[in-house]
Design an enzyme around this catalytic site. Structure first.
Site, mmCIF file in Angstrom:
data_model
loop_
_atom_site.group_PDB
_atom_site.id
_atom_site.type_symbol
_atom_site.label_atom_id
_atom_site.label_comp_id
_atom_site.label_asym_id
_atom_site.label_seq_id
_atom_site.Cartn_x
_atom_site.Cartn_y
_atom_site.Cartn_z
ATOM 1 N N LYS A 1 0.843 -1.213 0.000
ATOM 2 C CA LYS A 1 0.000 0.000 0.000
ATOM 3 C C LYS A 1 0.873 1.257 0.000
ATOM 4 C CE LYS A 1 -1.579 1.606 4.031
ATOM 5 N NZ LYS A 1 -1.328 3.023 4.367
ATOM 6 N N ASN A 2 1.906 1.278 0.830
ATOM 7 C CA ASN A 2 2.668 2.519 1.007
ATOM 8 C C ASN A 2 3.607 2.804 -0.154
ATOM 9 O OD1 ASN A 2 1.261 2.978 3.314
ATOM 10 N ND2 ASN A 2 2.867 2.272 4.693
ATOM 11 N N CYS B 1 -3.378 12.458 12.817
ATOM 12 C CA CYS B 1 -4.234 11.273 12.709
ATOM 13 C C CYS B 1 -4.131 10.553 14.051
ATOM 14 C CB CYS B 1 -3.820 10.421 11.529
ATOM 15 S SG CYS B 1 -2.459 9.361 11.897
ATOM 16 N N ARG C 1 1.922 14.204 13.235
ATOM 17 C CA ARG C 1 2.368 13.954 11.857
ATOM 18 C C ARG C 1 2.548 15.249 11.049
ATOM 19 N NH1 ARG C 1 -0.327 8.597 9.635
ATOM 20 N NH2 ARG C 1 1.647 8.487 8.520
ATOM 21 N N ASP D 1 5.092 0.140 11.989
ATOM 22 C CA ASP D 1 3.816 -0.425 11.509
ATOM 23 C C ASP D 1 3.616 -1.870 11.939
ATOM 24 O OD1 ASP D 1 3.765 1.355 8.326
ATOM 25 O OD2 ASP D 1 3.369 1.966 10.383
ATOM 26 N N ARG E 1 -8.561 0.013 5.114
ATOM 27 C CA ARG E 1 -7.733 0.973 4.389
ATOM 28 C C ARG E 1 -6.475 0.317 3.848
ATOM 29 N NH1 ARG E 1 -6.112 5.986 7.837
ATOM 30 N NH2 ARG E 1 -4.725 6.029 6.054
HETATM 31 C C1 EPZ Z 1 4.802 6.561 6.374
HETATM 32 O O1 EPZ Z 1 4.163 7.631 7.035
HETATM 33 C C2 EPZ Z 1 3.766 5.456 6.307
HETATM 34 N N1 EPZ Z 1 2.609 5.911 5.547
HETATM 35 C C3 EPZ Z 1 3.337 5.055 7.716
HETATM 36 O O2 EPZ Z 1 2.484 3.932 7.595
HETATM 37 C C4 EPZ Z 1 4.567 4.608 8.498
HETATM 38 O O3 EPZ Z 1 4.188 4.332 9.819
HETATM 39 C C5 EPZ Z 1 5.615 5.729 8.477
HETATM 40 O O4 EPZ Z 1 5.920 6.078 7.119
HETATM 41 C C6 EPZ Z 1 6.905 5.297 9.152
HETATM 42 O O5 EPZ Z 1 7.424 4.174 8.505
HETATM 43 C C7 EPZ Z 1 2.701 5.896 4.200
HETATM 44 O O6 EPZ Z 1 3.718 5.531 3.635
HETATM 45 C C8 EPZ Z 1 1.480 6.339 3.459
HETATM 46 P P1 EPZ Z 1 7.326 9.616 8.385
HETATM 47 P P2 EPZ Z 1 4.886 9.096 7.030
HETATM 48 O O7 EPZ Z 1 7.306 10.893 7.644
HETATM 49 O O8 EPZ Z 1 5.614 9.271 5.755
HETATM 50 C C9 EPZ Z 1 8.124 12.912 11.684
HETATM 51 C C10 EPZ Z 1 0.565 2.671 7.818
HETATM 52 O O9 EPZ Z 1 0.189 2.060 8.828
HETATM 53 N N2 EPZ Z 1 7.988 13.891 10.601
HETATM 54 O O10 EPZ Z 1 8.383 8.603 8.066
HETATM 55 O O11 EPZ Z 1 3.874 10.105 7.422
HETATM 56 C C11 EPZ Z 1 6.809 12.218 12.009
HETATM 57 O O12 EPZ Z 1 6.052 12.992 12.922
HETATM 58 C C12 EPZ Z 1 1.098 4.070 7.968
HETATM 59 O O13 EPZ Z 1 0.585 2.207 6.675
HETATM 60 C C13 EPZ Z 1 8.275 15.228 10.877
HETATM 61 O O14 EPZ Z 1 8.589 15.600 12.000
HETATM 62 O O15 EPZ Z 1 5.908 8.896 8.235
HETATM 63 C C14 EPZ Z 1 7.270 10.915 12.603
HETATM 64 O O16 EPZ Z 1 7.582 11.114 13.964
HETATM 65 C C15 EPZ Z 1 0.911 4.599 9.379
HETATM 66 N N3 EPZ Z 1 8.158 16.133 9.872
HETATM 67 C C16 EPZ Z 1 8.565 10.613 11.852
HETATM 68 O O17 EPZ Z 1 8.965 11.847 11.233
HETATM 69 C C17 EPZ Z 1 7.792 15.782 8.594
HETATM 70 O O18 EPZ Z 1 7.732 16.648 7.707
HETATM 71 C C18 EPZ Z 1 8.423 9.559 10.765
HETATM 72 O O19 EPZ Z 1 7.337 9.938 9.955
HETATM 73 C C19 EPZ Z 1 7.509 14.418 8.347
HETATM 74 C C20 EPZ Z 1 7.613 13.492 9.367
#
Ligand code: EPZ
Length: 430
Positions: free
Chosen positions: A22-23, A117, A122, A305, A397
């Site tokens: 999915k991701n 969320c 996020r 995840d 989802r």
């Molecule tokens: C992706 O989310 C995935 N979603 C998430 O999967 C997954 O948990 C996550 O990566 C971590 O592997 C998709 O790919 C659609 P991040 P993403 O940016 O990209 C911080 C699922 O269950 N951050 O890697 O949103 C953030 O707060 C979902 O399929 C910032 O601070 O995750 C977090 O603490 C849930 N500023 C950390 O980085 C930013 O601009 C990692 O988030 C972006 C992120």
């Protein structure tokens, strides 16, 4: 409202086929609009997030031809609008990938700010930092992010936090910027690599995906391609833990074992046997799982995840375990639901102390988010008696035909939408 209803206690045995990631799909669908030519994408998971993303894309004028539930032909030639409607971003945050794709192609994009969320606030500050570093003017107006640039120019960027979304979004915009871009401290998840490979198959010039430094030389145009999405390592890991928690023996097919190394290592640590094949893994569970400590980390560390899934396993293991969630600030809500099934845990900040109990009992619980919901299904499969799970729209989802695939390996689970159907199930299973 649909629910899953489960009669627990069956050992899961047999074979299950894993679908597309999915991701990876969400990033690849967005990237596909960066060419004016047709793109064929296969091994697409037929899940709600993907279907909503396709709706958002057709709303801005992308030609979407769903040739089957697992493949789609897209053409971004006639995109008439670079403004994504709020209803789509509300349904799936990842529609923000259209920001990087549209900015890269049209040097202009407007996407509603995604809210937080259920697992945390996020923020997307790193995405915006990257777009600004590429020369875009970025402003927040009426709840939307507006990004615009005369020219996008390559830059040397260091991501303060390892972020999957920021890495993918910036990589897309930079792939059509002028000159060279270096992104340091990148996410290395398999789906980041898949999006990079997809873009390269369209003529982009991206090197280093899967390492913490990605180097991009921008190109003027991208061309058509045909691409098949990698298997979903999180769906695979979820079924592996379902086998572990039900004293089962399950062959999980259509996987890339390399992507499952951290998950396999933890399954071994809690007492399972794991046999690795070229495109499959077999999980044979012990009579009683052992406790273990786990900390979620960016890939190749243990995936956030997969945290709820191991949390359920540890709630039934012998001994006390410590789970540290280092990625998101609110990913232990499933433990409150699990307590209703007899689990014992204490959450202090981003750490949960879980004391294993030798049996969980069925209860009515509700899915707090996608992966927590899947973990509660695993708990229901392992528990004595009947478990009913509300809010399964979260689970749908990201998991295609979840109940059907589980029935295929011996689970007694159904998706019901009325008391009558629930009663019928209960009478049937006795
Ligand atoms: C992706 O989310 C995935 N979603 C998430 O999967 C997954 O948990 C996550 O990566 C971590 O592997 C998709 O790919 C659609 P991040 P993403 O940016 O990209 C911080 C699922 O269950 N951050 O890697 O949103 C953030 O707060 C979902 O399929 C910032 O601070 O995750 C977090 O603490 C849930 N500023 C950390 O980085 C930013 O601009 C990692 O988030 C972006 C992120």
């Amino acid at each position: 409202m649909e629910q899953y209803i489960i009669k627990g206690g069956n050992e899961l045995r047999g074979e299950v086929e894993i679908g597309g990631a999915k991701n990876a799909a969400l990033g690849i669908l967005a990237a596909a609009i960066m060419t004016d030519e047709e793109v064929l994408i296969e091994n697409l998971p037929d899940v709600r997030d993907v279907n909503v993303m396709l709706e958002a894309m057709s709303q801005i004028g992308v030609k979407v031809d769903r040739v089957s539930s697992h493949s789609v032909i897209l053409c971004g030639e006639n995109i008439g609008d670079v403004n994504i409607e709020y209803e789509y971003i509300k349904k799936i945050r990842a529609s923000y990938y259209l920001l990087g794709a549209l900015l890269g192609k049209y040097k202009k994009a407007e996407v509603p700010l995604p809210g937080g969320c259920n697992i945390g606030s996020r923020p997307i500050d790193l995405h915006l930092k990257g777009f600004k570093a590429l020369g875009a003017k970025v402003s927040i107006r009426n709840g939307s992010i507006c990004a615009e640039a005369e020219h996008l120019r390559g830059c040397h960027l260091f991501l303060d936090t390892v972020s999957v979304g920021a890495t993918i979004n910036i990589m897309m915009a930079a792939s059509m910027a002028e000159g060279r871009t270096v992104i340091e401290n990148c996410a290395k998840e398999p789906h980041v690599v898949d999006v990079a490979n997809f873009l390269n198959s369209m003529g982009a010039n991206i090197k280093g995906a899967g390492t913490d430094v990605i180097r991009i030389v921008g190109v003027e145009r991208l061309h058509k391609t045909e691409y098949s999405i990698i298997p979903d390592q999180i769906e695979a890991g979820t079924f592996m833990f379902a086998a572990a928690c039900t004293h089962g023996d399950v062959l999980v097919k259509n996987v890339i074992p390399k992507h499952l190394e951290a998950t396999i290592s933890k399954l071994l640590e809690i007492g399972c046997r794991v046999e690795e094949y070229d495109t499959a893994v077999r999980v044979i569970a012990p009579k009683r799982l052992s406790c273990a400590n786990v900390k979620t980390l960016p890939y190749p560390g243990y995936p956030t995840d997969m945290q709820p899934q191991i949390g359920v396993a540890l709630a039934m293991a012998e001994g006390t375990s410590i789970v540290t969630e280092s990625i998101f600030e609110n990913r232990f809500k499933y433990l409150d639901e699990l307590a209703r099934m007899g689990a014992t845990s204490k959450v202090e900040g981003n750490t949960a102390i879980i004391t294993g109990s030798d049996r969980l009992t069925g209860a009515r619980v509700s899915a707090p988010d996608l992966r927590a919901g899947a973990a509660l299904v695993i708990a229901g499969l392992a528990a004595e008696g009947i478990t009913t799970i509300d809010d399964i729209v979260y689970i749908q989802r990201g998991y295609e035909a979840f109940d059907e695939k589980l029935r295929g390996i011996g689970a007694q689970i159904e998706c019901v939408s009325s008391h009558r159907e629930a009663r019928k199930f209960t009478l049937k299973v006795g």
